[in-house]
Design an enzyme around this catalytic site. Structure first.
Site, short mmCIF file in Angstrom:
data_model
loop_
_atom_site.label_atom_id
_atom_site.label_comp_id
_atom_site.label_asym_id
_atom_site.label_seq_id
_atom_site.Cartn_x
_atom_site.Cartn_y
_atom_site.Cartn_z
N ARG B 201 0.80 -1.24 0.00
CA ARG B 201 0.00 0.00 0.00
C ARG B 201 0.83 1.29 0.00
NH1 ARG B 201 0.98 -2.41 4.32
NH2 ARG B 201 1.52 -1.37 6.26
N LYS B 214 12.66 5.50 5.23
CA LYS B 214 11.47 5.90 4.47
C LYS B 214 11.55 7.33 3.97
CE LYS B 214 7.92 2.74 6.13
NZ LYS B 214 6.62 2.63 6.82
N CYS B 299 -11.06 21.05 17.62
CA CYS B 299 -9.77 20.38 17.58
C CYS B 299 -10.02 18.89 17.88
CB CYS B 299 -8.77 21.01 18.54
SG CYS B 299 -9.01 20.59 20.28
N CYS B 302 -11.66 18.29 21.13
CA CYS B 302 -13.10 18.60 21.19
C CYS B 302 -13.88 17.34 20.81
CB CYS B 302 -13.47 19.69 20.21
SG CYS B 302 -12.83 21.32 20.55
N CYS B 316 -2.54 -0.33 18.56
CA CYS B 316 -1.53 -1.08 19.29
C CYS B 316 -1.32 -2.42 18.60
CB CYS B 316 -1.97 -1.30 20.73
SG CYS B 316 -2.28 0.23 21.62
ZN LIG Z 1 -10.72 21.69 21.23
#
Ligand SMILES: [Zn+2]
Lengths: 91, 402
Positions: B201, B214, B299, B302, B316
């Site tokens: 990918r 990379k 953000c 939020c 993970c």
């Molecule tokens: Zn925020």
């Protein structure tokens, strides 16, 4: 009946389904019936105090239920719920 | 007899026509706008390309008079937008203003008296636009044909500095297409080396570069594609010790991060620095994307004030992902980046887009600012180093290495 979109991380808990139907007149009832049918989702959606986990957002159609009436938000027949946990993974 | 009757219109001289237009189109003197136009007003240079290239009034948009009707709505869709037009001497801009008023219904159009000539005579500043080389004009010709991009937009792209967090699944297509589009500076942060399992990918890397960094591999592909692009390589992980040194050098950050701690660190730093972040994530057959523009929209905190516990955090450990999915999501990110640079269209600020590749469906969710957001409810100066990327009472992270 509302249609609930299940995010990838919760799918193992609902037998792999991408969407499930759940009954209830408000968000709390719909999620409670989802949990009753698929008990493994309980701890992932709700905290010990019975409120939504803060890393999981629930949307009624396209609106965050927290800006509506939270778990009390009325759900009509044919409404769509989206369960959205935080997701990372870009590689 | 026939020859003695004249149509009055045919006898109108150019001077009379100008006088007539001046009765209806107001003129402004250079001194009136030397300190800038009123809020919301737009200054437009209606001269030809060659004239514009010799210097223009700073802040002016450029639409040659012959394209005015076609392109004005891109700059001023609202007919009540106050417009000031100018040309070389103040005559062509009067004609152009008449067209906008009479034919297109603009209600507040003025012409700069004396044009840029009088402006220069008054000692006011002139900006000389950068021009494209003939090779660049050829390379970006399909952009130049779009009124939403054009020469001005292509120059913005060439001047833009975009930071890519990761040269992995999302970063690969994003970097390649932004490079092809002529985004002038691409910073790439990635501490990993190319692994064979990436190549399903991560299309910026190649079989013969397995084992190389990379960032080096990505730079090689980008330079081969477009020598206009300067690649800045950061061959390490982004972290609390370097993020505030790197981010300020960029206009936009593209987040393809694969772990939560860094994603929150990035959020907090970008809010503090007021840098927009185009953020996407992928898992299996699904992706999500949004644009987090500090203080304009929500953000990341939020949306999710805290990350999930490790058992619900699929970052993970290695996870399956459909090979083309990062392509789809990465190119949606690249598209948002270009719109932000160009100032065109409606970005995903305030919206989260979900893509389900198996269902071929897009779902759009509204996301709003949280008035109690731990980060963006406060001013940038109030956010300290020690709280960035930190969660009180939360320690259940995986190590974030993948
Ligand atoms: Zn925020």
């Amino acid at each position: 009946m509302a249609l609930v979109r299940i995010p990838p991380v919760l799918r193992p808990s609902v037998g792999g389904e991408r969407e499930v139907e759940a009954a209830g007149n408000n968000i709390g009832e719909v999620l409670a019936s989802l949990v009753a049918n698929h008990p493994a989702t309980k701890d992932q959606i709700f905290g010990p105090d019975g409120t939504l986990n803060r890393y999981v957002n629930v949307y009624l159609n396209d609106e965050d239920v927290r800006v509506l009436d939270g778990l009390e938000t009325v759900v009509g027949a044919g409404d769509h719920l989206v369960i959205l946990p935080a997701m990372a993974g870009g590689s | 007899m026939e020859g003695s009757v004249q149509n009055p219109n045919q006898s109108t001289t150019a001077a009379e026509l100008i006088a007539d237009i001046k009765l209806r189109v107001a003129e402004v003197a250079p001194a009136e706008i030397k300190d800038g136009l009123p809020e919301g007003a737009v200054l437009i240079d209606v001269r030809e390309d060659g004239e514009y290239a010799t210097g223009h009034i700073p802040s002016a948009h450029h639409i040659p008079r012959s394209y005015l009707e076609m392109r004005i709505e891109n700059i001023a869709p609202d007919r009540d937008t106050p417009l000031v037009l100018y040309c070389a001497g103040g005559v062509r801009s009067l004609y152009a203003a008449k067209t906008l008023v009479d034919d297109l219904g603009y209600t507040d159009v003025k012409s700069l008296n004396g044009g840029i000539t009088l402006w220069k005579d008054g000692g006011h500043p002139v900006e000389i636009p950068k021009t494209l080389t003939p090779v660049q004009a050829d390379r970006y010709s399909r952009h130049l044909l779009l009124s939403e991009v054009g020469l001005e937009g292509q120059q913005k792209l060439l001047d833009a500095k975009v930071l890519l967090l990761g040269a992995g699944g999302l970063g690969s297509p994003t970097a390649l297409y932004l490079a092809a589009a002529g985004v002038g500076t691409l910073g790439i942060i990635d501490g990993d080396v190319v692994d064979r399992s990436n190549l399903q990918r991560q299309v910026i890397h190649t079989e013969d570069r397995i084992g190389t960094l990379k960032v080096e591999s990505a730079a090689a592909s980008i330079n081969a594609l477009n020598p206009d692009v300067e690649v800045v390589q950061y061959p390490y992980r982004i972290g609390p010790d370097n993020i505030m040194d790197i981010l300020p050098n960029y206009d936009i950050v593209v987040d393809g991060l694969d772990n939560f701690p860094t994603r929150y660190l990035l959020n907090d730093a970008s809010v503090r620095l007021k840098i927009p972040v185009v953020s996407a994530s992928i898992l299996g057959f699904e992706g999500q994307i949004s644009v987090f523009s500090p203080y304009e929209g929500p953000c990341y905190r939020c949306l999710f004030p805290v990350p999930p516990p490790p058992e619900l955090a699929p970052s993970c450990g290695a996870n399956g992902v459909l090979g083309v999915l990062p392509g789809t999501m990465g190119l949606l990110q690249a598209t948002e980046v270009m719109k932000l640079i160009l100032g065109q269209g409606d970005t995903l600020v305030g919206r989260l887009l979900l893509y389900d590749a198996l269902a071929t469906s897009f779902t759009e969710l509204k996301i709003g600012r949280d008035p109690e957001c731990p980060i963006c409810s406060r001013s940038p100066d109030a956010i300290s180093d020690s709280e960035m990327g930190v969660f009180p009472d939360y320690d259940a992270f995986c190590d974030g290495s993948h």
